[in-house]
Write an enzyme that holds these catalytic residues in place. Sequence first.
Site, PDB file in Angstrom:
ATOM      1  CD  GLU A 176      -2.761   1.420   2.379  1.00 43.79           C
ATOM      2  OE1 GLU A 176      -3.630   2.310   2.366  1.00 43.79           O
ATOM      3  OE2 GLU A 176      -2.571   0.658   3.357  1.00 43.79           O
ATOM      4  CE  LYS A 213      -6.559   0.160   1.590  1.00 49.55           C
ATOM      5  NZ  LYS A 213      -7.059  -0.253   2.911  1.00 49.55           N
TER       6      LYS A 213
END
Length: 295
Positions: A176, A213
Amino acid sequence: MNQEQFDKVRRGQGFIAALDQSGGSTPKALKLYGIDETQYSNEDEMFDLVHEMRTRIMTSPAFGGDRVLGAILFEQTMDRQVEGKDTGDYLWGVKGVVPFIKIDKGLADEADGVQVMKPMPGLDELLDRSAQKGMFGTKERSFIKRADKGGIGAVVDQQFEVARRVLDKGLVPIVEPEVDIKSPSKAEAEALLRDAILSGLESLAGDQRVMLKLSLPSEDNFYTDLVGHPNVLKVVALSGGYTRAEACAELARNTGVVASFSRALTEGLTAQQSDDEFDRVLDQSIQAIYEASVK
C-alpha cells in the site's frame, strides 16, 4: 496458504473491508462513531471501545462473505475474540470473510516528498503468529505526498523488501503506497509509482502473488497494467479521504479494481444507533461499495 481463501480473493465478487485503525487513527474513528475522548481514560479503554465497534460491524447480518471478500485487522483485533472465537477464525469460519493483518508500525518523518514505513522490529515473530492465527495476508502502508522519483523509489523498494519477507512466511502481502489525493502533483506521482511497482513486480518469482492497495487514480483505468499483471492477485483502492459517494463514483470507473475502504465503509455508523438502524446503514454502505467494486 489456504487455497480456498486464495481462490475467493482472486475470483470472488466484492471488496476488502479495512478495519485496521491503529493507535494514531483510533481516536478519530471513535469520534466519528460518536465516542469522544471523554468516554475513555487510557489506551486500553480506547482499544476496548474500538473492538466493540469492529465486533458490531463483523457480527452484523449485513457483513458477510457474499459481498465482503476480506477484512484487514489491527494486531490487537487479531489477538482478541469475537463471539468466543479468535477474530480470524470468526471471520472465515462464520462469515466466509478472508482475514488480513496490518503489520506496519506507522510512518517515518517525510523525506523527498514521501513517508516510508517505520522500522518493524519483531516482524518475523508477528508474521509467524499471524499465520498461526489464520491470517491469509498482511497490509503495510507508506505515504506519497509529491512526485519525487527518488522518494517514490524508496517507498516501493521498501514495500517489496517487506513483501518478500511476508511471502517467505506463506502469507500474501497487500502493498500500500498511498498517494495523497490532495497532492498538487498527484498524477505525476501516480505515473512514477506505476513504473516503480512494475519494476518491483519483476523482482518476484513467477509463482509469487502480491496485492496492491492504491489511491484512486487521476486518470480512469490508469492501473490496468497492474490489474492484469501475472504477479498481482488483486488491486484494491483506498478511499483516501473521499466520502463514500465520491469514492464509489471514482472506483466504478476503474475496471478490475475493488474497494478497500475504511472511513468510507463506516461513514454514518454511530454507537448510539439501535441495532436495526446500525444494520440498515451498514447494509446500505456495503451494498454501495459492493456495486462500485463489481461494476
